[in-house]
Write a protein that holds these residues in place. Structure first.
Motif, short mmCIF file in Angstrom:
data_model
loop_
_atom_site.label_atom_id
_atom_site.label_comp_id
_atom_site.label_asym_id
_atom_site.label_seq_id
_atom_site.Cartn_x
_atom_site.Cartn_y
_atom_site.Cartn_z
N ALA A 71 156.45 66.06 0.84
CA ALA A 71 155.17 66.11 1.53
C ALA A 71 154.12 65.28 0.82
CB ALA A 71 154.70 67.57 1.64
N LEU A 72 154.14 65.32 -0.53
CA LEU A 72 153.17 64.53 -1.28
C LEU A 72 153.39 63.04 -1.07
CD1 LEU A 72 150.82 64.73 -3.26
CD2 LEU A 72 152.47 64.65 -5.13
N THR A 73 154.65 62.63 -1.05
CA THR A 73 154.95 61.21 -0.81
C THR A 73 154.50 60.80 0.58
OG1 THR A 73 156.85 61.33 -2.30
CG2 THR A 73 156.79 59.50 -0.74
N GLY A 110 151.02 73.64 -2.68
CA GLY A 110 151.71 72.71 -1.81
C GLY A 110 150.74 71.70 -1.22
N VAL A 111 151.29 70.60 -0.75
CA VAL A 111 150.46 69.54 -0.18
C VAL A 111 149.86 70.02 1.14
CG1 VAL A 111 150.53 67.23 0.78
CG2 VAL A 111 151.83 67.77 -1.27
N GLY A 112 148.59 69.74 1.32
CA GLY A 112 147.91 70.13 2.55
C GLY A 112 147.66 68.94 3.46
N GLY A 113 146.70 69.13 4.39
CA GLY A 113 146.43 68.10 5.37
C GLY A 113 145.06 67.48 5.24
N ASP A 114 144.47 67.50 4.05
CA ASP A 114 143.16 66.87 3.86
C ASP A 114 143.31 65.35 3.84
OD1 ASP A 114 142.54 69.49 3.56
OD2 ASP A 114 141.39 69.24 1.71
N TRP A 115 142.32 64.66 4.40
CA TRP A 115 142.34 63.20 4.35
C TRP A 115 140.91 62.67 4.41
CZ3 TRP A 115 142.00 65.00 9.35
CH2 TRP A 115 141.32 64.21 10.27
N PHE A 116 140.78 61.38 4.07
CA PHE A 116 139.49 60.69 4.13
C PHE A 116 139.78 59.25 4.55
CE2 PHE A 116 141.17 60.08 -0.08
CZ PHE A 116 140.98 58.73 -0.32
N ASP A 117 138.73 58.57 4.98
CA ASP A 117 138.89 57.18 5.39
C ASP A 117 137.56 56.47 5.31
OD1 ASP A 117 140.87 55.35 6.14
OD2 ASP A 117 141.62 56.71 7.68
N VAL A 160 144.87 72.49 9.06
CA VAL A 160 145.22 73.84 8.61
C VAL A 160 146.65 73.86 8.09
CG1 VAL A 160 145.50 76.24 9.35
CG2 VAL A 160 143.61 74.86 10.24
N GLY A 161 146.86 74.58 6.97
CA GLY A 161 148.22 74.78 6.46
C GLY A 161 148.58 73.80 5.36
N HIS A 162 149.84 73.93 4.92
CA HIS A 162 150.37 73.09 3.86
C HIS A 162 151.78 72.65 4.24
CE1 HIS A 162 147.26 75.45 1.74
NE2 HIS A 162 147.13 74.38 0.98
N GLY A 163 152.26 71.66 3.52
CA GLY A 163 153.64 71.22 3.70
C GLY A 163 153.75 69.99 4.57
N LEU A 164 155.01 69.74 4.97
CA LEU A 164 155.30 68.53 5.72
C LEU A 164 154.58 68.49 7.06
CD1 LEU A 164 159.13 68.14 5.06
CD2 LEU A 164 157.33 66.62 4.30
N HIS A 165 154.51 69.62 7.73
CA HIS A 165 153.87 69.62 9.04
C HIS A 165 152.39 69.25 8.91
CE1 HIS A 165 152.83 70.77 13.12
NE2 HIS A 165 151.84 71.49 12.62
N ALA A 166 151.71 69.81 7.91
CA ALA A 166 150.30 69.48 7.73
C ALA A 166 150.11 68.00 7.41
CB ALA A 166 149.70 70.35 6.62
N ALA A 167 150.99 67.46 6.56
CA ALA A 167 150.88 66.05 6.21
C ALA A 167 151.13 65.15 7.42
CB ALA A 167 151.84 65.71 5.07
N PRO A 212 138.68 74.55 -9.44
CA PRO A 212 139.27 75.60 -10.28
C PRO A 212 140.48 75.09 -11.04
CG PRO A 212 139.83 75.94 -7.97
CD PRO A 212 138.85 74.81 -8.00
N ALA A 213 140.91 75.88 -12.03
CA ALA A 213 142.04 75.46 -12.86
C ALA A 213 143.30 75.31 -12.04
CB ALA A 213 142.24 76.47 -13.99
N ARG A 214 143.53 76.22 -11.09
CA ARG A 214 144.70 76.14 -10.22
C ARG A 214 144.21 76.22 -8.78
NH1 ARG A 214 149.60 76.78 -12.44
NH2 ARG A 214 150.47 77.52 -10.48
N PRO A 215 143.80 75.07 -8.18
CA PRO A 215 143.26 75.11 -6.82
C PRO A 215 144.28 75.61 -5.82
CG PRO A 215 143.70 72.85 -7.52
CD PRO A 215 143.87 73.71 -8.73
N THR A 216 143.86 76.52 -4.98
CA THR A 216 144.75 77.05 -3.95
C THR A 216 144.76 76.20 -2.70
OG1 THR A 216 142.96 78.47 -3.16
CG2 THR A 216 144.45 79.40 -4.80
N ASP A 217 143.82 75.26 -2.58
CA ASP A 217 143.77 74.38 -1.42
C ASP A 217 143.57 72.95 -1.93
OD1 ASP A 217 143.76 73.49 1.14
OD2 ASP A 217 141.81 74.31 1.69
N ASP A 218 144.07 71.99 -1.15
CA ASP A 218 143.87 70.61 -1.58
C ASP A 218 142.42 70.20 -1.32
OD1 ASP A 218 144.40 70.92 1.08
OD2 ASP A 218 145.48 69.05 1.31
N VAL A 219 142.01 69.15 -2.02
CA VAL A 219 140.61 68.74 -2.02
C VAL A 219 140.54 67.25 -1.75
CG1 VAL A 219 138.52 68.49 -3.40
CG2 VAL A 219 139.92 70.56 -3.61
N ALA A 220 139.68 66.87 -0.79
CA ALA A 220 139.35 65.47 -0.55
C ALA A 220 137.84 65.32 -0.76
CB ALA A 220 139.75 65.04 0.86
N LEU A 221 137.46 64.30 -1.51
CA LEU A 221 136.05 64.05 -1.82
C LEU A 221 135.77 62.57 -1.62
CD1 LEU A 221 133.28 64.89 -3.04
CD2 LEU A 221 134.27 64.44 -5.29
#
Length: 987
Positions: free
Chosen positions: A621-623, A651-658, A675-682, A846-855
Motif C-alpha cells: 500500500a505504501l508503494t 497502515g497506509v491511509g488515503g491522505d494526499w496533496f497536490d 476514509v480507512g487504511h490499506g490498499l483500498h484507501a490508497a 504524536p510519537a505513534r500516529p494512528t492516522d496518516d498526515v498530509a501537510l
C-alpha cells in the motif's frame, strides 16, 4: 543539580488535569492511570484521607517463619540507603515495618504508613501496597504518581507474595523511601524478595509432606512382622499389571480431587474389583495430610508400605488405615513433592513410585480444611487403626529383602497405599500451574504489535528467565520484508532477530548477525523436518558444536548445557526457528519442557505470520500510495511550496496533496483524505487525485470542480461498492474529504472551497494566524448539497497551510485542542515553508500516529505590474492592427523580440475571433511568467472548437494556426464570459 523525573514533562500537572476531567493518557503510565481511575470511582479525595487502624493484625505463623529470614536479609542490605521494608497482609494492612532512618520513619508515621494501619488502594489511594494488590502484580509508584497528596514525597515498590501451591496472595512486600532516593531498581529488589519467600514456603510444604509419609510408615507393621493381614481375592498371588496400576492411580487422583467423597469402586479386568478409600493422616508434629488406600478383591493381593494393612470386607465395615488424600497425581521420577504425591524414591517422597500420572485433576488439592471435612475418616497419628480381623499366617521374611517403598507390589493380601500428601497442590501441580500461567502470559504479551521483530522480542521477554536462560529467534530476511518464505534448511541464511538472555556472556550470535546452520545442528534438523528437537545434554551434541566449535565451546564453558529448538510454523509455512537454552537452571530440558516450548512457539508463530502479512500489505500500500503522490514540485511561480506526508503506524491511509499549475499563472492547491487504511484507501486516493487533475485541465471554478468530484465519488461508490466475489465487502468512497484552493498571483486573490475537510490556516506576513471561515460542505459521495466558496486577498509573503485531520486530531486529543496548538506553532513571522513544516510536525505529530498526515504549506508570490500588460479593446475589426502593434512593442520592452512574429499572429487571430464571433468587451492581456502567456477575453460563453479546415473553406484556420505555433492553449470560463489563452516558452 538532579531533577526528579516526575518533575519533567506532562506529569507535573497531570494529577490536577485528571481531577478536572482532562485526558492525561499521554503523560501518565497505564497502571498508575488505572489506579487513579479506581481511586476516583470510590470517591477518594487526594487532600483528605481517613486511614483505618486495626491493633490486632497478624499473619499465619508458617508464613512468618518463611518470611522472616528473607526480610532480615533484605533489611540488612538496605541499611545504608534510607529505605523501609513493610510487610502487609492480603488486605493491605501493615503487619510489620523494618529499617529506614529516623527521618524516614517519622515521616512515614506522620502519614499513617505504620503497623496496624490500612494501606489498601481504596483507603489511601495509589501506593506500592494497595496498587500491587489491585493489579495483582509488582508496581513502582514515585512522587506525583501517588493519588494522595500526603504520599507524593515518597517512592515505593510493592509486590504480592503468593502461596506457591494455591497461587493465592498471602501478603504484600513493600519498599518505601523518599522520592529523591527512589530508583526503579526497587521493583526488582522487592520482586526477588517476594520470590524468595515463596520458595521458602514451598520448602516448608515439602518438609511437612515428608513428615506425613514418615508418620504413615510408622503406623504400619514392620516388614516381615506379624501384624494383621487380610488376603484379598482368591489368593492366587497374581500381581497388578502396569495398565491396571496406572488405571487405579488415575481413579485415585480423581478421588483426591473430590473432598466430599470417601469411597470409590473400580472395576478391573478379570472380574476383579478395587475399593479406594481416602482418609486423614497426622504427622508427629501435627501435620495434617490425606492418603488413598486400595483393596483389590477377585484374585490380586496388595500390600501397604512396610507390610500389609488389614482390611475387612467393605460389606462388614470401613477400611482401616491412613486417611484420604487430596494431592496431585503421581509422576514417574518426579521426586519429592510439595503438597501432592509426586513419586517416592527411597522413602523421601509422598506419591507412588513409577506412576504414570500426569498431575492435578480439576484443581486436585483441596486444602487441610477440605480434608478435615471428610466424613467417617479418623486421623492416623502414632498408630494405624485397624479392625479386629483374624491374623493371617505371615510369610517368612527374606533376609535379603530390599527396603519397601510406596508402590511396591508384595505377596499377601490387604490394603495398599496409592497416594499420600498434604491437602493442597503439589509440586507437579505447581509446575502445571506455572506452565499455564506462562501460556496465559504468552497469549497476552506476544503479538501486541504488528511488527515482526518486536513480536520476536516479546517471545524472548516472556520466556526468559521463567522457562529458559537464553532464547534466540532466527528468521530469514524475506519474512522481515513481509515476503513469503522459501524452503528453509541447512545453509539457509537466517537473521538473528531477537535474543533474550539472563546475562551477556552467552557467546551466542548477537541480534542482527547472519547465521547459516550446518546440516548437523539441531536448528537445521528442525527446519528441514518441521519438528522440534530436544538436546538435553549439549556437551554430548557434536552436531551442535559443529556450527562454530570455538564459539560454542566457550558457550559450554559459560554454563549452557541444554537446548530445545522449535520451528516457527504457521499456516503450513516455516518462518524460522527458536532456540531455548538452559544455563543457570541445572536441570536439563525434559519432554514436558519440549511440549511447553512447542506451544509457546506455535502461538508466537501465528503472531509473527500476522505481522509478516501486515508488513507485506503495508509495503504494498505504501508503494502504491507513494507512486500516486506527487514525485516533485511542478514548475510555477505563484507560490513557494513545502509538503510532508507521513503514513500511520497502523497502515497506509488515503491522505494526499497536490500542487497543480493552472492557466494565467495561477495555481491550484489540493489536500484530501480518504476514509480507512490499506490498499483500498490508497487506490481510492489515486482515483480522486486523477479526477482532480482532469477537472483542473478544464479550468473549472472551485465549487464546480468539487461538485463534479462529488458526483464522480458517488457513481464510483454505487458502481463498485459491492463485495468482490470471495472477498470482503468494499468499504466504498463515501466519506472522503477534500479542500481545493486556487491562487492568482496577479490579483492576489485566493478562492477556496471544501468538502468536509478541516479548515485551512492563513499566516499573514506579520505572523498573525487565522483559520478561514469556510463553509464545511458535505464529504464527497453524499451528493445533493452545493459547495460554497470564499475569496480572500492575500498579501505577498502570506502562507496558506492545508493539512489532513491526522495532524490535529487523534483519540487522545480533540480537534479544538489541536487547532489551538497549530495556531501557536504557526504564529511566527517570515518563516520559510520548509521550516514551517518541520515546526508543525515536531509540535503536533504524536510519537505513534494512528492516522496518516498530509501537510502542504504555500507562501504566496505576486506577479508585479512590470510583468503584466493589459488592453481593453472595442468591438471593432479595425482595432486588430493596433492590438498587434501594442503587443509587439511590449515584447520589445521585455526583450522578447524573438517571440514577436508568433505573438503577433496569435493576437491577430484571437482578437479577430472575439470581435467576429463573440460579444461584449474584449480584453487582451500579456503575462511574462515562466512562459509568455497571451489571453483574450470576451463576454461570450461559447467555447471555440479546434477543427481542420477544408481546402475550399475561407476561414477556420486561425485557431488551428495558434495551436500549432504555441506550446499550450485552452479556454477557461469566468462569471463575465470566457478567456482564450496560449503559452509560449521563453527563449
Amino acid at each position: 543539580m538532579s531533577v526528579p523525573w516526575d518533575d519533567i514533562g506532562g506529569l507535573v500537572d497531570a494529577h490536577e488535569r485528571f481531577l478536572a476531567g482532562a485526558p492525561v493518557e499521554a503523560d501518565v503510565r497505564g497502571p498508575v492511570l488505572e489506579s487513579w481511575k479506581r481511586c476516583r470511582s470510590v470517591g477518594l479525595e487526594p487532600d483528605r484521607l481517613l486511614v483505618t487502624y486495626a491493633p490486632d493484625v497478624n499473619m499465619d505463623e508458617r508464613f512468618l517463619r518463611a518470611a522472616e529470614p528473607v526480610l532480615r536479609t533484605l533489611t540488612a542490605s538496605l541499611a545504608d540507603v534510607g529505605m523501609a521494608v513493610a510487610l502487609c497482609d492480603a488486605r493491605g494492612r501493615m503487619v510489620r515495618r523494618f529499617g529506614g532512618d529516623r527521618r524516614l520513619r517519622d515521616r512515614l508515621d506522620a502519614v499513617s504508613f505504620a503497623p496496624g494501619f490500612d494501606a489498601s488502594e481504596w483507603v489511601v489511594g495509589t501506593n506500592g501496597v494497595g496498587t500491587a494488590l489491585a493489579e495483582r502484580g509488582p508496581v513502582y509508584v514515585v512522587g506525583r504518581e501517588h493519588f494522595a497528596d500526603c504520599l507524593q514525597p515518597f517512592a515505593c515498590a510493592g509486590a504480592p507474595v503468593r502461596d506457591p501451591l494455591s497461587g493465592r496472595i498471602e501478603a504484600v512486600l513493600d519498599l518505601t523511601c523518599l522520592r529523591d532516593d527512589g530508583d526503579p531498581t526497587m521493583l526488582r529488589l522487592v520482586r526477588e524478595a517476594a520470590r524468595d519467600i515463596e520458595a521458602r514456603m514451598l520448602e516448608q510444604a515439602t518438609r511437612r509432606e515428608r513428615a506425613l509419609l514418615a508418620a504413615y510408615r510408622r503406623a504400619g507393621p514392620e516388614p516381615g512382622g506379624t501384624g494383621p493381614r487380610d488376603e484379598w481375592g482368591d489368593g492366587d498371588g497374581v500381581a497388578l499389571g502396569r495398565i491396571d496400576l496406572a488405571f487405579l492411580r488415575e481413579r485415585a487422583e480423581e478421588l483426591l480431587a473430590s473432598p466430599r467423597r470417601t469411597l470409590d469402586e473400580v472395576a478391573l479386568p478379570g472380574g476383579r474389583v478395587a475399593i479406594l478409600l481416602r482418609r486423614l493422616v497426622r504427622g508427629a508434629d501435627g501435620e495434617l495430610g490425606v492418603a488413598v488406600e486400595a483393596r483389590v478383591s477377585g484374585g490380586t493381593r496388595v500390600t501397604g508400605l512396610g507390610g500389609t494393612v488389614a482390611a475387612p470386607d467393605p460389606a462388614t465395615g470401613p477400611l482401616p488405615g491412613a486417611g484420604a488424600g487430596a494431592g496431585a497425581g503421581a509422576g514417574a521420577g518426579a521426586g519429592a513433592g510439595a503438597g501432592a504425591s509426586t513419586g517416592v524414591r527411597d522413602g523421601a517422597g509422598t506419591g507412588v513410585h513409577g506412576s504414570a500420572g500426569t498431575g492435578v485433576r480439576d484443581g486436585a488439592g483441596t486444602g487441610v480444611r477440605d480434608g478435615m471435612r471428610v466424613p467417617r475418616a479418623p486421623a492416623v497419628s502414632a498408630r494405624l487403626v485397624t479392625t479386629a480381623v483374624p491374623p493371617a499366617v505371615p510369610p517368612a521374611p527374606s533376609a535379603a529383602a530390599a527396603p519397601e517403598t510406596v508402590g511396591d507390589i508384595l505377596g499377601g493380601g490387604g490394603s495398599r497405599l496409592l497416594l499420600v500428601g498434604e491437602p493442597g497442590v503439589g509440586r507437579l501441580a505447581v509446575l502445571a500451574r506455572r506452565r499455564l500461567e506462562l501460556l496465559h502470559e504468552a497469549g497476552v504479551r506476544i503479538g501486541t504489535t504488528l511488527d515482526v521483530a518486536r513480536t520476536a522480542e516479546e517471545l524472548t521477554e516472556v520466556t526468559v528467565p521463567r522457562f529458559a536462560d537464553f532464547v534466540a529467534v532466527d528468521l530469514p530476511d524475506a519474512v522481515l520484508r513481509g515476503e513469503e518464505p522459501g524452503p528453509l534448511g541447512a545453509k539457509t541464511r537466517l537473521r538473528r532477530v531477537a535474543l533474550g538472555a539472563v546475562h551477556e556472556e552467552s557467546h551466542l550470535w548477537s541480534v542482527g548477525d547472519a547465521v547459516a546452520y550446518v546440516a548437523s545442528t539441531p536448528q537445521a534438523r528442525c527446519l528441514e523436518s518441521g519438528r522440534a528437537v530436544l538436546e538435553p545434554v549439549l556437551s554430548d551434541s557434536g552436531g551442535w558444536r559443529a556450527q562454530d566449535p570455538s564459539r560454542l565451546e566457550r558457550a559450554l564453558a559459560a554454563g549452557i548445557h541444554s537446548l530445545i529448538t522449535v520451528p516457527l510454523r504457521a499456516r503450513g509455512a516455516t518462518l524460522g526457528a527458536v532456540s531455548f537454552y538452559r544455563s543457570e537452571k541445572p536441570a536439563p530440558f525434559e519432554d514436558d519442557d519440549l511440549s511447553l516450548a512447542q506451544e509457546l512457539t506455535s502461538r508466537a508463530a501465528i503472531c509473527i505470520d500476522n505481522a509478516r502479512r501486515f508488513t507485506r500489505e503495508h509495503h504494498t500500500a505504501l508503494t502504491l500510495q507513494r507512486s500516486l503522490l506527487p514525485r516533485g514540485r511542478p514548475e510555477q511561480s505563484a507560490v513557494e511550496v513545502a509538503h510532508r506526508y507521513l503514513p500511520a503506524q497502523a497502515g497506509v491511509g488515503g491522505d494526499w496533496f497536490d500542487v497543480i499549475p493552472l492557466s494565467g499563472a495561477r495555481v491550484a492547491l489540493v489536500v484530501g483524505d480518504v476514509v480507512g487504511h490499506g490498499l483500498h484507501a490508497a487506490a481510492t486516493m489515486g482515483r480522486l487525485r486523477t479526477a482532480v487533475h482532469n477537472f483542473c485541465a478544464l479550468d473549472l471554478p472551485p465549487d464546480e470542480l468539487l461538485t463534479h468530484l462529488d458526483d464522480l465519488a458517488g457513481r464510483l461508490d454505487r458502481g463498485e461498492g459491492g463485495a468482490v466475489e470471495g472477498g470482503p465487502a468494499d468499504s466504498g468512497i463515501v466519506g472522503a474529504t477534500c479542500l481545493y484552493a486556487v491562487y492568482d498571483p496577479v490579483s492576489r486573490r485566493c478562492t477556496l472551497t471544501r468538502a468536509g475537510h478541516p479548515l485551512p490556516a492563513v499566516v499573514r506576513p506579520d505572523g498573525t494566524v487565522e483559520f478561514v471561515d469556510l463553509p464545511a460542505g458535505a464529504p464527497l459521495g453524499l451528493g445533493g448539497m452545493p459547495f460554497e466558496t470564499v475569496e480572500l486577498e492575500l498579501a505577498e509573503g502570506s502562507q496558506l497551510v492545508l493539512y489532513t485531520d491526522g495532524l490535529v486530531e487523534d483519540r487522545l486529543r480533540d480537534i479544538d485542542a489541536g487547532l489551538d496548538r497549530l495556531r501557536a506553532v504557526l504564529a511566527v513571522p517570515e518563516r520559510a515553508p520548509e521550516e514551517t513544516c518541520e515546526a508543525v510536525l515536531d509540535a503536533l505529530l504524536p510519537a505513534r500516529p494512528t492516522d496518516d498526515v498530509a501537510l502542504l504549506v504555500a507562501r504566496t508570490h505576486v506577479l508585479g505590474p512590470d510583468r503584466v500588460a493589459q488592453w481593453d479593446l472595442p468591438s471593432d475589426p479595425a482595432v486588430v492592427s493596433r492590438a498587434r502593434t501594442a503587443a509587439t512593442e511590449q515584447l520589445t520592452a521585455w526583450g522578447l523580440d524573438d517571440l514577436a512574429f508568433t505573438t503577433e499572429l496569435v493576437v491577430s487571430e484571437l482578437v479577430t475571433n472575439a470581435i467576429r464571433h463573440a460579444h461584449g468587451p474584449v480584453q487582451l492581456r500579456l503575462l511574462r511568467d515562466r512562459a509568455l502567456i497571451c489571453e483574450v477575453s470576451d463576454g461570450s460563453g461559447t467555447s471555440p472548437r479546434l477543427r481542420r479546415a477544408r481546402n475550399e473553406d475561407e476561414g477556420g484556420r486561425g485557431l488551428f494556426l495558434a495551436a500549432r505555433l504555441t506550446e499550450r492553449w485552452g479556454t477557461r470560463y469566468t462569471p463575465e464570459g470566457k478567456v482564450i489563452w496560449t503559452e509560449q516558452p521563453l527563449p
